[in-house]
Design a protein around this motif. Structure first.
Motif, mmCIF file in Angstrom:
data_model
loop_
_atom_site.group_PDB
_atom_site.id
_atom_site.type_symbol
_atom_site.label_atom_id
_atom_site.label_comp_id
_atom_site.label_asym_id
_atom_site.label_seq_id
_atom_site.Cartn_x
_atom_site.Cartn_y
_atom_site.Cartn_z
ATOM 1 N N GLU A 166 0.883 -1.225 -0.074
ATOM 2 C CA GLU A 166 0.068 0.054 -0.063
ATOM 3 C C GLU A 166 0.809 1.198 0.113
ATOM 4 O O GLU A 166 1.958 1.313 0.884
ATOM 5 C CB GLU A 166 -0.855 -0.032 1.163
ATOM 6 C CG GLU A 166 -1.895 -1.284 1.350
ATOM 7 C CD GLU A 166 -2.679 -1.270 2.621
ATOM 8 O OE1 GLU A 166 -2.031 -0.879 3.664
ATOM 9 O OE2 GLU A 166 -3.848 -1.727 2.774
ATOM 10 N N ASP B 279 0.172 5.176 0.671
ATOM 11 C CA ASP B 279 -0.851 6.265 1.226
ATOM 12 C C ASP B 279 -0.321 7.292 1.145
ATOM 13 O O ASP B 279 0.529 7.392 1.905
ATOM 14 C CB ASP B 279 -1.665 5.586 2.271
ATOM 15 C CG ASP B 279 -2.450 4.348 2.094
ATOM 16 O OD1 ASP B 279 -3.259 4.281 1.220
ATOM 17 O OD2 ASP B 279 -2.068 3.311 2.912
ATOM 18 N N ARG C 84 -1.294 -1.114 -4.219
ATOM 19 C CA ARG C 84 -2.570 -0.162 -3.805
ATOM 20 C C ARG C 84 -2.326 1.069 -3.658
ATOM 21 O O ARG C 84 -1.301 1.463 -2.617
ATOM 22 C CB ARG C 84 -3.286 -0.633 -2.480
ATOM 23 C CG ARG C 84 -4.449 0.059 -2.130
ATOM 24 C CD ARG C 84 -5.591 0.091 -3.192
ATOM 25 N NE ARG C 84 -6.753 0.550 -2.603
ATOM 26 C CZ ARG C 84 -8.111 0.652 -3.431
ATOM 27 N NH1 ARG C 84 -7.983 0.105 -4.315
ATOM 28 N NH2 ARG C 84 -8.940 1.235 -2.576
ATOM 29 N N ASN D 154 -3.185 4.981 -3.029
ATOM 30 C CA ASN D 154 -4.019 6.232 -2.794
ATOM 31 C C ASN D 154 -3.455 7.608 -2.404
ATOM 32 O O ASN D 154 -3.111 7.641 -1.013
ATOM 33 C CB ASN D 154 -4.866 5.907 -1.583
ATOM 34 C CG ASN D 154 -6.193 6.722 -1.416
ATOM 35 O OD1 ASN D 154 -6.823 7.222 -2.260
ATOM 36 N ND2 ASN D 154 -6.433 6.829 -0.229
ATOM 37 N N SER D 155 -2.577 8.296 -3.395
ATOM 38 C CA SER D 155 -1.716 9.307 -3.143
ATOM 39 C C SER D 155 -1.986 10.125 -4.211
ATOM 40 O O SER D 155 -2.375 9.962 -5.469
ATOM 41 C CB SER D 155 -0.508 8.486 -3.235
ATOM 42 O OG SER D 155 0.478 9.719 -3.368
ATOM 43 N N LYS E 160 3.240 -3.076 7.601
ATOM 44 C CA LYS E 160 2.060 -2.624 7.402
ATOM 45 C C LYS E 160 1.009 -2.851 8.406
ATOM 46 O O LYS E 160 -0.008 -2.209 8.539
ATOM 47 C CB LYS E 160 1.441 -2.656 6.029
ATOM 48 C CG LYS E 160 2.443 -1.997 4.832
ATOM 49 C CD LYS E 160 2.029 -0.695 5.060
ATOM 50 C CE LYS E 160 2.741 0.297 3.986
ATOM 51 N NZ LYS E 160 2.872 1.596 4.087
#
Length: 298
Positions: free
Chosen positions: A49, A51, A79, A81-82, A262
């Motif tokens: 991830e 982020d 994944r 999300n940035s 994580k």
């Protein structure tokens, strides 16, 4: 009887006991949540991830390398999300993904936003899955700083600068920027922008002309990005996980495996406070006068 004779000692012992039980509980929860690739059997897909703003690449690169070298990990899902971030770390992660695709399949799953540096990283993968409403694109480079010259003039402050060359204080907030300085910085921004376009064209195997048509800094929804060839499929994280499993040759259900680091987010959350975050922002503020893959709106 003991409590009546020694009320303060009783209070201290009780408080210490409660704290000890709480600490043991937190440590146990953290250990339970920190299970990683050592706790499963069979084939799986590694999930990494990314982020928030991209400021460092070290942890992400370590996780990618770990999954790449694990024979039980058949594919990897990144994944994202940035909204983007610093140029250097984005390019480092891009490079590591490109090296990994030579050995294993990598699929990117876009969350709410995967723009600018977030998209730069994504285009290194074998495939990109975005939600229809994901905010992506923003293919461009920005450098921003605030000039305080007029404010300093009003309060009578005169900055004194001793420098070794005419460009050493380029971008200084205490004076107006000269035309030659602006041309110099613009040339650097344009050069990094061309690097961005090249990375997309190579990673996505797209015609450079098509990339340039979408590389004016604007953002796109996932739906628009798919029409432009910037993403491959529309779907959620589970769709990306399933696709990665198929590309990795996994039959049946796909087991997602997360890096150990994580899984310590609960412990980190309990040990952090809003005050420490505020202090961090004050003591280590974001430096505005730097090159970033970041939309101006974020």
């Amino acid at each position: 009887m003991f409590a009546r004779r020694h009320p303060y000692l009783f209070f201290l012992l009780t408080s210490f006991s409660i704290f000890t039980v709480f600490a043991i509980g937190v440590m146990g929860m953290a250990m339970w949540m920190s299970r990683s690739t050592d706790d499963y059997q069979g084939e799986a897909v590694g999930v990494i991830e990314i982020d928030g703003a991209i400021a460092s690449a070290r942890e992400t690169i370590e996780n990618i390398r770990h999954f790449r070298e694990d024979d039980d990990i058949k594919a990897i899902v990144i994944r994202i999300n940035s909204p983007g971030g610093a140029v250097g770390p984005s390019q480092e992660i891009y490079r590591e993904i490109r090296k990994t695709t030579e050995k294993k399949k990598v699929v990117v799953s876009m969350g709410a936003v995967a723009a600018s540096g977030g998209y730069y990283i994504a285009c290194a993968a074998d495939g990109i899955v975005a939600n229809p409403g994901t905010i992506t694109g923003s293919i461009g480079v920005i450098m921003a700083y605030t000039n305080f010259k007029q404010l300093l003039d009003k309060i009578g402050m005169v900055p004194v600068v001793i420098k070794s060359g005419p460009y050493k204080d380029t971008g200084s907030p205490t004076r107006q920027m000269r035309d030659d300085e602006q041309e110099l910085l613009q040339s650097i921004v344009s050069g990094i922008h061309q690097q961005f376009i090249t990375a997309i064209a190579e990673g996505r195997k797209m015609d450079r002309v098509l990339v340039e048509a979408s590389a004016d800094g604007r953002v796109f929804t996932g739906e628009d990005a798919k029409k432009r060839g910037l993403v491959d499929r529309l779907g959620n994280f589970e769709d990306a996980l399933e696709w990665a499993g198929m590309m990795g040759g996994i039959d049946g259900d796909v087991v997602p495996v997360y890096p150990r680091e994580k899984k310590l987010t609960l412990l980190r959350y309990l040990l952090s406070t809003s005050i420490t975050r505020l202090i961090s922002k004050v003591v280590y503020p974001d430096i505005e006068a730097q090159y970033r893959y970041l939309p101006e709106t974020f």
